[in-house]
Write a protein that holds these residues in place. Structure first.
Motif, mmCIF file in Angstrom:
data_model
loop_
_atom_site.group_PDB
_atom_site.id
_atom_site.type_symbol
_atom_site.label_atom_id
_atom_site.label_comp_id
_atom_site.label_asym_id
_atom_site.label_seq_id
_atom_site.Cartn_x
_atom_site.Cartn_y
_atom_site.Cartn_z
ATOM 1 N N THR A 28 0.865 -1.181 0.000
ATOM 2 C CA THR A 28 0.000 0.000 0.000
ATOM 3 C C THR A 28 0.900 1.229 0.000
ATOM 4 O O THR A 28 2.102 1.132 0.289
ATOM 5 C CB THR A 28 -0.911 0.056 1.254
ATOM 6 O OG1 THR A 28 -0.084 0.123 2.415
ATOM 7 C CG2 THR A 28 -1.855 -1.141 1.331
ATOM 8 N N TYR A 69 -0.015 10.162 5.099
ATOM 9 C CA TYR A 69 -0.987 9.363 4.347
ATOM 10 C C TYR A 69 -2.318 9.131 5.066
ATOM 11 O O TYR A 69 -3.270 8.679 4.444
ATOM 12 C CB TYR A 69 -0.373 8.005 3.985
ATOM 13 C CG TYR A 69 0.815 8.118 3.062
ATOM 14 C CD1 TYR A 69 0.645 8.444 1.718
ATOM 15 C CD2 TYR A 69 2.100 7.903 3.530
ATOM 16 C CE1 TYR A 69 1.729 8.553 0.865
ATOM 17 C CE2 TYR A 69 3.197 8.010 2.686
ATOM 18 C CZ TYR A 69 3.003 8.327 1.358
ATOM 19 O OH TYR A 69 4.070 8.437 0.521
ATOM 20 N N PRO A 71 -3.465 6.702 7.221
ATOM 21 C CA PRO A 71 -4.046 5.365 7.097
ATOM 22 C C PRO A 71 -5.050 5.083 8.221
ATOM 23 O O PRO A 71 -5.082 5.783 9.235
ATOM 24 C CB PRO A 71 -2.836 4.442 7.203
ATOM 25 C CG PRO A 71 -1.835 5.216 7.973
ATOM 26 C CD PRO A 71 -2.056 6.660 7.618
ATOM 27 N N TYR A 74 -2.700 -0.521 10.551
ATOM 28 C CA TYR A 74 -1.350 -0.960 10.180
ATOM 29 C C TYR A 74 -1.220 -2.472 10.320
ATOM 30 O O TYR A 74 -1.824 -3.065 11.209
ATOM 31 C CB TYR A 74 -0.290 -0.330 11.102
ATOM 32 C CG TYR A 74 -0.060 1.128 10.835
ATOM 33 C CD1 TYR A 74 0.859 1.536 9.884
ATOM 34 C CD2 TYR A 74 -0.770 2.101 11.518
ATOM 35 C CE1 TYR A 74 1.063 2.879 9.624
ATOM 36 C CE2 TYR A 74 -0.579 3.449 11.270
ATOM 37 C CZ TYR A 74 0.346 3.831 10.320
ATOM 38 O OH TYR A 74 0.541 5.160 10.051
ATOM 39 N N PRO A 97 0.908 0.477 6.043
ATOM 40 C CA PRO A 97 -0.315 1.220 6.337
ATOM 41 C C PRO A 97 -1.499 0.544 5.649
ATOM 42 O O PRO A 97 -1.372 0.034 4.529
ATOM 43 C CB PRO A 97 -0.078 2.603 5.736
ATOM 44 C CG PRO A 97 1.284 2.592 5.168
ATOM 45 C CD PRO A 97 1.808 1.208 5.188
ATOM 46 N N ARG A 98 -2.636 0.533 6.332
ATOM 47 C CA ARG A 98 -3.841 -0.067 5.768
ATOM 48 C C ARG A 98 -4.935 0.990 5.665
ATOM 49 O O ARG A 98 -5.028 1.876 6.502
ATOM 50 C CB ARG A 98 -4.301 -1.237 6.640
ATOM 51 C CG ARG A 98 -3.290 -2.390 6.702
ATOM 52 C CD ARG A 98 -2.988 -2.987 5.338
ATOM 53 N NE ARG A 98 -4.176 -3.456 4.679
ATOM 54 C CZ ARG A 98 -4.710 -4.658 4.847
ATOM 55 N NH1 ARG A 98 -4.131 -5.545 5.641
ATOM 56 N NH2 ARG A 98 -5.815 -4.996 4.207
ATOM 57 N N TYR A 99 -5.726 0.865 4.634
ATOM 58 C CA TYR A 99 -6.765 1.835 4.333
ATOM 59 C C TYR A 99 -8.095 1.120 4.177
ATOM 60 O O TYR A 99 -8.151 0.050 3.551
ATOM 61 C CB TYR A 99 -6.417 2.592 3.051
ATOM 62 C CG TYR A 99 -5.049 3.244 3.120
ATOM 63 C CD1 TYR A 99 -4.908 4.520 3.647
ATOM 64 C CD2 TYR A 99 -3.909 2.562 2.703
ATOM 65 C CE1 TYR A 99 -3.657 5.111 3.733
ATOM 66 C CE2 TYR A 99 -2.657 3.147 2.785
ATOM 67 C CZ TYR A 99 -2.536 4.419 3.303
ATOM 68 O OH TYR A 99 -1.292 4.995 3.398
ATOM 69 N N ASP A 102 -9.011 -1.140 1.084
ATOM 70 C CA ASP A 102 -7.850 -1.570 0.293
ATOM 71 C C ASP A 102 -7.911 -3.050 -0.072
ATOM 72 O O ASP A 102 -7.185 -3.518 -0.940
ATOM 73 C CB ASP A 102 -6.518 -1.197 0.952
ATOM 74 C CG ASP A 102 -6.232 -1.889 2.284
ATOM 75 O OD1 ASP A 102 -6.979 -2.810 2.672
ATOM 76 O OD2 ASP A 102 -5.247 -1.499 2.939
#
Length: 119
Positions: A28, A69, A71, A74, A97-99, A102
């Motif tokens: 990501t 960013y 996010p 994580y 990082p996680r969104y 995603d």
């Protein structure tokens, strides 16, 4: 054989024992690798001081990524040994990082390294 992590020069953040770079093949946007300056193959061969230095950079990296960013979460991961997927035998920690959105269903997180074990 030379180690690609022993000659890093695009350092984003660092402390006295570790450095962090943006990963060349990110999962990501903002994916960081935290790498010891000393060549060490496996996480379990790190000293106590080095493990503390990882934690320091994880928190510094999170702060940087939160600002840059924003996010939503994580993943933190270490592949330790060939059977665990390690392909570069110089310890490195992934700060990913996680969104939201995603991936369709993130439930199970790191258990997804073995897809049929994902919950």
């Amino acid at each position: 054989m030379s180690c690609i992590f022993c000659s890093m020069n695009e350092i984003i953040i660092e402390n006295n024992l570790f450095l962090a770079i943006f990963y060349k093949y990110p999962v990501t946007k903002g994916h960081l690798l935290i790498i010891p300056k000393r060549h060490v193959e496996h996480y379990f061969d790190l000293t106590f001081e080095e493990r503390q230095a990882i934690d320091d950079l994880l928190f510094k990296g999170k702060k940087l990524l939160d600002q840059q960013y924003k996010p939503d979460g994580y993943n933190i991961g270490i592949n330790n040994g060939e059977a665990a997927g390690q392909t570069i035998f110089h310890v490195h920690v992934h700060l990913i990082p996680r969104y939201k959105g995603d991936m369709k269903e993130p439930r199970g997180g790191v258990r997804g390294v073995i897809p049929e074990k994902r919950m």
